[in-house]
Design a protein around this motif. Structure first.
Motif, PDB file in Angstrom:
ATOM      1  N   UNK A 113       0.844  -1.194   0.000  1.00 44.74           N
ATOM      2  CA  UNK A 113       0.000   0.000   0.000  1.00 44.74           C
ATOM      3  C   UNK A 113       0.878   1.243   0.000  1.00 44.74           C
ATOM      4  N   UNK A 114       2.105   1.063   0.476  1.00 46.61           N
ATOM      5  CA  UNK A 114       3.140   2.100   0.443  1.00 46.61           C
ATOM      6  C   UNK A 114       4.473   1.368   0.619  1.00 46.61           C
ATOM      7  N   UNK A 115       5.559   2.083   0.437  1.00 40.42           N
ATOM      8  CA  UNK A 115       6.883   1.471   0.568  1.00 40.42           C
ATOM      9  C   UNK A 115       7.609   1.936   1.830  1.00 40.42           C
ATOM     10  N   UNK A 116       6.914   2.599   2.712  1.00 38.26           N
ATOM     11  CA  UNK A 116       7.525   3.154   3.924  1.00 38.26           C
ATOM     12  C   UNK A 116       8.158   2.079   4.803  1.00 38.26           C
ATOM     13  N   UNK A 123       0.297  -4.193   7.874  1.00 41.44           N
ATOM     14  CA  UNK A 123      -0.341  -2.875   7.852  1.00 41.44           C
ATOM     15  C   UNK A 123      -0.011  -2.092   6.590  1.00 41.44           C
ATOM     16  N   UNK A 124       1.134  -2.397   5.974  1.00 45.94           N
ATOM     17  CA  UNK A 124       1.575  -1.642   4.803  1.00 45.94           C
ATOM     18  C   UNK A 124       1.337  -2.340   3.480  1.00 45.94           C
ATOM     19  N   UNK A 125       0.583  -3.443   3.511  1.00 43.45           N
ATOM     20  CA  UNK A 125       0.345  -4.172   2.267  1.00 43.45           C
ATOM     21  C   UNK A 125      -0.902  -5.037   2.390  1.00 43.45           C
ATOM     22  N   UNK A 126      -1.330  -5.510   1.265  1.00 43.34           N
ATOM     23  CA  UNK A 126      -2.326  -6.579   1.205  1.00 43.34           C
ATOM     24  C   UNK A 126      -1.514  -7.840   0.931  1.00 43.34           C
ATOM     25  N   UNK A 127      -1.502  -8.771   1.891  1.00 44.49           N
ATOM     26  CA  UNK A 127      -0.615  -9.926   1.793  1.00 44.49           C
ATOM     27  C   UNK A 127      -1.371 -11.223   2.041  1.00 44.49           C
ATOM     28  N   UNK A 128      -0.981 -12.236   1.297  1.00 42.98           N
ATOM     29  CA  UNK A 128      -1.459 -13.595   1.512  1.00 42.98           C
ATOM     30  C   UNK A 128      -0.236 -14.491   1.598  1.00 42.98           C
ATOM     31  N   UNK A 129      -0.207 -15.372   2.600  1.00 44.47           N
ATOM     32  CA  UNK A 129       0.945 -16.240   2.841  1.00 44.47           C
ATOM     33  C   UNK A 129       0.430 -17.660   3.037  1.00 44.47           C
ATOM     34  N   UNK A 130       0.914 -18.556   2.202  1.00 41.62           N
ATOM     35  CA  UNK A 130       0.543 -19.967   2.288  1.00 41.62           C
ATOM     36  C   UNK A 130       1.804 -20.769   2.568  1.00 41.62           C
ATOM     37  N   UNK A 131       1.680 -21.768   3.428  1.00 43.20           N
ATOM     38  CA  UNK A 131       2.778 -22.703   3.673  1.00 43.20           C
ATOM     39  C   UNK A 131       2.382 -24.023   3.039  1.00 43.20           C
ATOM     40  N   UNK A 132       3.223 -24.501   2.118  1.00 41.02           N
ATOM     41  CA  UNK A 132       2.920 -25.683   1.313  1.00 41.02           C
ATOM     42  C   UNK A 132       3.986 -26.736   1.530  1.00 41.02           C
ATOM     43  N   UNK A 133       3.560 -27.953   1.837  1.00 42.56           N
ATOM     44  CA  UNK A 133       4.506 -29.052   1.961  1.00 42.56           C
ATOM     45  C   UNK A 133       4.908 -29.508   0.573  1.00 42.56           C
ATOM     46  N   UNK A 134       6.209 -29.734   0.387  1.00 43.44           N
ATOM     47  CA  UNK A 134       6.736 -30.161  -0.914  1.00 43.44           C
ATOM     48  C   UNK A 134       6.552 -31.656  -1.135  1.00 43.44           C
TER      49      UNK A 134
END
Length: 99
Positions: free
Chosen positions: A11-14, A83-94
């Motif tokens: 949302x910003x680079x601060x 707070x500074x981004x829209x983020x999605x984080x997935x943990x995937x087993x290989x």
């Protein structure tokens, strides 16, 4: 192996200058390795998802990834990123459960 797959739209680079040095240090501490961290990507399928940055990290274990996320030094950085981004984080087993 486990893989973190992230889609991040700042949302910003601060927060970058504070976040990156700490995250990089802690990824290394927990045995993680960046396989990709790029704005150069394209979507090939599915509903449009316009994330700016795609990140793929390799972890030696699930515990390493979770320990990274729970590290007290990372907590304030995670807050900056969320707070500074829209983020999605997935943990995937290989592994291939469909083989």
């Amino acid at each position: 192996m486990f893989y973190s797959i992230l889609a991040v739209t700042p949302l910003n680079e601060d927060w970058f200058s504070t976040y990156l040095p700490v995250a990089n240090k802690l990824v290394n501490k927990y045995g993680g390795k960046y396989l990709a961290r790029t704005v150069n990507h394209e979507q090939l399928e599915g509903p449009e998802d316009n994330a700016t940055i795609r990140i793929i990290l390799e972890w030696p274990s699930r515990e390493a990834a979770v320990d990274f996320m729970n590290d007290p030094e990372y907590k304030p950085c995670l807050e900056l990123r969320t707070n500074g981004s829209k983020s999605f984080h997935y943990l995937v087993e290989g592994k291939d459960d469909l083989a």
